[in-house]
Design a protein around this motif. Structure first.
Motif, PDB file in Angstrom:
ATOM      1  N   LEU A   1      -0.389 -57.884-111.694  1.00 42.13           N
ATOM      2  CA  LEU A   1      -1.605 -57.937-111.652  1.00 42.13           C
ATOM      3  C   LEU A   1      -2.326 -56.674-112.387  1.00 42.13           C
ATOM      4  N   ARG A   2      -1.586 -55.381-112.065  1.00 43.52           N
ATOM      5  CA  ARG A   2      -2.230 -54.536-112.701  1.00 43.52           C
ATOM      6  C   ARG A   2      -2.312 -54.337-114.275  1.00 43.52           C
ATOM      7  N   VAL A   3      -1.158 -55.134-114.673  1.00 48.90           N
ATOM      8  CA  VAL A   3      -0.846 -54.983-116.216  1.00 48.90           C
ATOM      9  C   VAL A   3      -1.658 -56.344-116.734  1.00 48.90           C
ATOM     10  N   ALA A   4      -1.878 -57.065-116.181  1.00 49.05           N
ATOM     11  CA  ALA A   4      -2.658 -58.365-116.617  1.00 49.05           C
ATOM     12  C   ALA A   4      -4.210 -58.259-116.721  1.00 49.05           C
ATOM     13  N   ALA A   5      -4.567 -57.108-117.445  1.00 47.84           N
ATOM     14  CA  ALA A   5      -5.868 -56.851-117.576  1.00 47.84           C
ATOM     15  C   ALA A   5      -6.711 -57.833-118.410  1.00 47.84           C
ATOM     16  N   PRO A   6      -7.773 -58.324-118.259  1.00 52.16           N
ATOM     17  CA  PRO A   6      -8.397 -59.159-119.002  1.00 52.16           C
ATOM     18  C   PRO A   6      -8.839 -58.843-120.211  1.00 52.16           C
ATOM     19  N   VAL A   7      -9.156 -59.762-121.230  1.00 54.56           N
ATOM     20  CA  VAL A   7      -9.586 -59.463-122.560  1.00 54.56           C
ATOM     21  C   VAL A   7     -10.864 -58.663-122.634  1.00 54.56           C
TER      22      VAL A   7
ATOM     23  N   VAL B   1     -23.012 -51.383-112.409  1.00 54.94           N
ATOM     24  CA  VAL B   1     -21.346 -51.520-111.977  1.00 54.94           C
ATOM     25  C   VAL B   1     -20.722 -51.240-113.090  1.00 54.94           C
ATOM     26  N   ALA B   2     -19.794 -50.102-113.126  1.00 51.80           N
ATOM     27  CA  ALA B   2     -19.150 -49.857-114.246  1.00 51.80           C
ATOM     28  C   ALA B   2     -17.687 -50.840-114.127  1.00 51.80           C
ATOM     29  N   ARG B   3     -17.050 -51.001-115.534  1.00 56.33           N
ATOM     30  CA  ARG B   3     -16.139 -51.616-115.716  1.00 56.33           C
ATOM     31  C   ARG B   3     -14.757 -51.045-114.713  1.00 56.33           C
ATOM     32  N   GLY B   4     -13.977 -51.894-114.008  1.00 60.93           N
ATOM     33  CA  GLY B   4     -12.852 -51.319-113.209  1.00 60.93           C
ATOM     34  C   GLY B   4     -13.432 -51.107-111.713  1.00 60.93           C
ATOM     35  N   GLU B   5     -14.486 -51.082-111.651  1.00 57.59           N
ATOM     36  CA  GLU B   5     -15.149 -50.581-110.191  1.00 57.59           C
ATOM     37  C   GLU B   5     -15.100 -51.634-109.146  1.00 57.59           C
TER      38      GLU B   5
ATOM     39  N   PRO C   1     -10.870 -63.642-116.067  1.00 55.33           N
ATOM     40  CA  PRO C   1     -12.454 -63.176-116.140  1.00 55.33           C
ATOM     41  C   PRO C   1     -12.293 -61.475-116.209  1.00 55.33           C
ATOM     42  N   GLU C   2     -13.365 -60.955-116.745  1.00 57.00           N
ATOM     43  CA  GLU C   2     -13.700 -59.536-116.854  1.00 57.00           C
ATOM     44  C   GLU C   2     -14.323 -59.082-115.425  1.00 57.00           C
ATOM     45  N   ILE C   3     -14.942 -60.105-114.660  1.00 56.83           N
ATOM     46  CA  ILE C   3     -15.657 -59.630-113.605  1.00 56.83           C
ATOM     47  C   ILE C   3     -15.164 -60.713-112.373  1.00 56.83           C
ATOM     48  N   LEU C   4     -14.878 -60.356-111.080  1.00 61.32           N
ATOM     49  CA  LEU C   4     -14.244 -61.049-110.305  1.00 61.32           C
ATOM     50  C   LEU C   4     -15.355 -60.953-109.081  1.00 61.32           C
TER      51      LEU C   4
ATOM     52  N   ILE D   1      -6.420 -56.806-104.823  1.00 60.60           N
ATOM     53  CA  ILE D   1      -7.616 -56.523-105.445  1.00 60.60           C
ATOM     54  C   ILE D   1      -7.389 -54.898-105.877  1.00 60.60           C
ATOM     55  N   THR D   2      -6.955 -54.295-105.392  1.00 57.83           N
ATOM     56  CA  THR D   2      -6.678 -52.597-105.856  1.00 57.83           C
ATOM     57  C   THR D   2      -6.055 -52.792-107.172  1.00 57.83           C
ATOM     58  N   ALA D   3      -4.830 -53.467-107.190  1.00 59.99           N
ATOM     59  CA  ALA D   3      -4.024 -53.754-108.381  1.00 59.99           C
ATOM     60  C   ALA D   3      -4.833 -54.344-109.460  1.00 59.99           C
ATOM     61  N   LEU D   4      -5.675 -55.363-109.491  1.00 59.61           N
ATOM     62  CA  LEU D   4      -6.658 -55.712-110.309  1.00 59.61           C
ATOM     63  C   LEU D   4      -7.539 -54.865-110.766  1.00 59.61           C
ATOM     64  N   ALA D   5      -8.289 -54.102-109.963  1.00 62.30           N
ATOM     65  CA  ALA D   5      -9.157 -52.945-110.305  1.00 62.30           C
ATOM     66  C   ALA D   5      -8.539 -51.869-111.215  1.00 62.30           C
ATOM     67  N   ALA D   6      -7.393 -51.899-110.899  1.00 59.28           N
ATOM     68  CA  ALA D   6      -6.438 -50.689-111.606  1.00 59.28           C
ATOM     69  C   ALA D   6      -6.184 -51.324-112.968  1.00 59.28           C
ATOM     70  N   GLY D   7      -6.184 -52.549-113.196  1.00 54.03           N
ATOM     71  CA  GLY D   7      -5.730 -53.143-114.327  1.00 54.03           C
ATOM     72  C   GLY D   7      -7.375 -53.214-115.448  1.00 54.03           C
ATOM     73  N   GLY D   8      -8.346 -53.155-114.767  1.00 55.22           N
ATOM     74  CA  GLY D   8      -9.548 -53.013-115.334  1.00 55.22           C
ATOM     75  C   GLY D   8     -10.371 -54.218-115.170  1.00 55.22           C
ATOM     76  N   THR D   9     -10.104 -55.202-114.091  1.00 55.36           N
ATOM     77  CA  THR D   9     -11.154 -56.213-113.660  1.00 55.36           C
ATOM     78  C   THR D   9     -12.194 -55.340-112.693  1.00 55.36           C
ATOM     79  N   THR D  10     -13.384 -55.887-112.843  1.00 57.67           N
ATOM     80  CA  THR D  10     -14.699 -55.330-112.073  1.00 57.67           C
ATOM     81  C   THR D  10     -14.610 -56.310-111.081  1.00 57.67           C
ATOM     82  N   ILE D  11     -14.828 -55.856-109.585  1.00 59.17           N
ATOM     83  CA  ILE D  11     -14.843 -56.541-108.620  1.00 59.17           C
ATOM     84  C   ILE D  11     -16.151 -56.371-107.891  1.00 59.17           C
ATOM     85  N   ILE D  12     -16.897 -57.410-107.525  1.00 62.32           N
ATOM     86  CA  ILE D  12     -18.081 -57.321-106.727  1.00 62.32           C
ATOM     87  C   ILE D  12     -17.974 -58.042-105.429  1.00 62.32           C
TER      88      ILE D  12
END
Length: 585
Positions: free
Chosen positions: A324-330, A362-366, A489-492, A513-524
């Motif tokens: 999840l951490r390395v699967a950063a979205p495009v 909201v910042a990227r990866g936040e 997606p870039e944002i979840l 969720i923590t792993a996704l954010a570490a990979g650059g996915t923005t979470i709302i």
């Protein structure tokens, strides 16, 4: 049946046949459970433990396959109607009639239960006073906030005076203020009327208020006793660690949870990390995980005992955080730049302003949390951010796209998981993934690859052929997450995704969720579990459509209670909302 008992279950068993797969599921087997008269008793346990099944057996809505079950000294299997005449039962989805007013709903349920005019008048006056719904008797139930609906549901359940009250997750989906009010009503009934109450709950702090707690696991009784007895299982094992300055508590928490041989549980708390060490932990390895973080011992809570018992029985869920951490979205490389920008956002419904000049970025990866009481406007804000609802005015940019003019283009770059998980219950796990993958424009090898990846990441392997509607809540949550992330997606967007989930399921969810954010996915995310606000980088608290507070969890706690505040997030939330309402009154 022993005197002083309202429920006496001996060797109770119940199984279900899933027609689609022919699979037999054992919901309860050999359960012995006794509930005392005049007491507030809690049933807790992970998804699929059998809690709701047991309540439905007690209410005479299901019949046990084996064993004896007496309710109020009545054999419920032989005389279900007699039991139903003596009890009241509020299921998770209580059936209010949304087109009827508050008063009409009360009248309808009084008619159904044959409540006479004199008793009805006396009972209604008391219930309307207890629930503070007296000012809203003419309002349609469908126009009430979530918390008010729950209070009306409880009032309708109590239009007659029962000897036993059954409550199935009565506070799911309600904010902390409404939760507190509901609990005040229930405790008042127990203390003043000596009403016997059996409830199920996902909130361990609620179970801690009960005189006795029963912990179920896979249809069997794992532990029982007063809260202190459950807490003892974690005695001497609970610690608080202070992460290094600038490091989110969730980062240390995730590191600790990755070591189940040394750590039983870990959760952010007040900017720190509360964890339960294994009795036989490797001291050197534990010190290495903590990376020099100061540690102090703290007293065990009921939730700590709950986690120790469950981990001993079922072990920790293996979460594939690395993939999840390395699967950063495009387009998600590099954190810090704003991916959501909101300025003076307004949404009106006729003369009613649901969102009033809201601004934030909201910042990227936040991980960004939207919090607020039921009816505060956060769901409306959320739906506008997702492109599901147009704004009345203001500026709204998501992933570099102006949402007021190009909603379809923006939606391709976002994922969405709703509170009720928009899955097709009659379709299998595999069929849901195929359907939603196609809706996102995926096909052929690309779809197959993504289905394989999300099935591994969310531990769905082995369940591909099962109908999603038959999955336990924790698995449905995972499938909904997998569906929302199929198109990378870039944002979840997550709308109360852990509503009704037990602590075990919530831990696994937040590891992902923590792993996704570490990979650059923005979470709302929106949530009513205030402990989950501690996972967020920043939070907003809304009420009456306006922002009351915004900042890091620590900044919000300090706004509520001053510098160095010892308030937890739930106390801070209540203080901020109540202070704002006093000013507006």
């Amino acid at each position: 049946m022993d005197k002083g008992l309202v429920i006496d279950a001996q060797g109770v068993a119940r199984q279900f046949l899933i027609k689609e797969s022919g699979q037999v599921v054992r919901a309860l087997h050999g359960l012995d459970l006794r509930v005392r008269e005049g007491a507030l008793t809690a049933l807790v346990g992970p998804d699929g433990a059998g809690k709701t099944t047991f309540l439905r057996l007690v209410a005479g809505l299901l019949k046990a396959d084996a064993g004896q079950l007496r309710v109020l000294d009545v054999d419920v299997a032989a005389q279900p109607q007699k039991v139903q005449d003596l009890i009241s039962y509020m299921p998770q989805r209580f059936g209010l009639y949304e087109d009827l007013s508050v008063q009409e709903n009360l009248d309808l349920y009084a008619d159904l239960h044959g409540v006479g005019a004199e008793e009805r008048s006396r009972r209604f006056a008391r219930l309307l006073e207890m629930t503070d719904l007296g000012r809203f008797t003419a309002r349609p139930a469908g126009k009430l906030s979530g918390g008010m609906k729950q209070k009306l549901g409880l009032a309708c359940t109590l239009v007659r005076s029962p000897r036993l009250l059954l409550l199935d997750e009565p506070t799911v989906g309600v904010d902390p203020l409404s939760r507190r009010e509901l609990w005040e009503i229930v405790q008042q009934l127990v203390e003043e009327e000596r009403l016997s109450v059996l409830l199920t709950t996902s909130y361990m702090d609620e179970a801690e208020r009960c005189s006795e707690v029963y912990l179920l696991h896979q249809g069997q009784l794992l532990a029982q006793g007063v809260p202190e007895e459950i807490r003892r299982h974690a005695e001497g094992l609970c610690r608080i660690a202070v992460p290094p300055a600038g490091q989110p508590a969730r980062t240390l928490q995730a590191r600790l949870l990755d070591e189940p041989h040394n750590v039983i549980d870990a959760v952010p708390q007040g900017g720190e990390v509360r964890f339960i060490r294994q009795r036989e932990a490797d001291e050197q390895r534990l010190e290495s995980l903590l990376e020099g973080a100061p540690v102090r011992e703290v007293e065990a809570r009921l939730e700590d005992g709950f986690m120790v018992l469950l981990r001993a029985k079922s072990g920790a869920e293996k979460v594939d955080t690395e993939s999840l951490r390395v699967a950063a979205p495009v387009g998600a490389s590099g954190n810090g730049d704003a991916v959501i920008e909101v300025k003076d956002l307004v949404r009106k419904f006729g003369d009613f302003t649901a969102v009033d000049r809201t601004s934030f970025s909201v910042a990227r990866g936040e991980i960004f949390g939207l919090l607020g009481p039921n009816g505060a406007g956060k769901t409306t804000t959320f739906r506008m951010l997702c492109g599901l609802l147009p704004a009345s005015s203001g500026s709204l940019q998501v992933a570099g796209v102006n949402l007021r003019h190009a909603r379809a283009q923006a939606r391709r770059r976002i994922g969405y998981v709703s509170q009720k998980f928009s899955l097709y219950g009659n379709l299998s796990v595999r069929e849901n993934l195929q359907f939603f993958g196609g809706a996102y424009g995926l096909s052929g090898k690309q779809l197959g690859r993504r289905m394989e990846e999300v099935s591994r990441q969310f531990d769905l392997s082995g369940h591909e052929g099962e109908p999603s509607g038959q999955l336990p809540g924790g698995y449905r949550q995972r499938l909904a997450m997998a569906v929302g992330l199929l198109h990378e997606p870039e944002i979840l967007f997550l709308d109360e995704p852990t509503s009704g989930a037990d602590p075990l399921a919530r831990r696994g969810f937040w590891q992902r969720i923590t792993a996704l954010a570490a990979g650059g996915t923005t979470i709302i995310i929106t949530t009513h579990f205030m402990e989950e606000a501690e996972y967020c980088d920043r939070i907003v608290i809304q009420d009456a459509g306006r922002i009351l507070a915004m900042g890091t969890p620590q900044q919000v706690r300090e706004q509520a209670g001053g510098k160095g505040s010892a308030l937890n997030m739930e106390q801070a939330f209540i203080a901020i909302v109540e202070q704002a309402r006093e000013v507006q009154a």
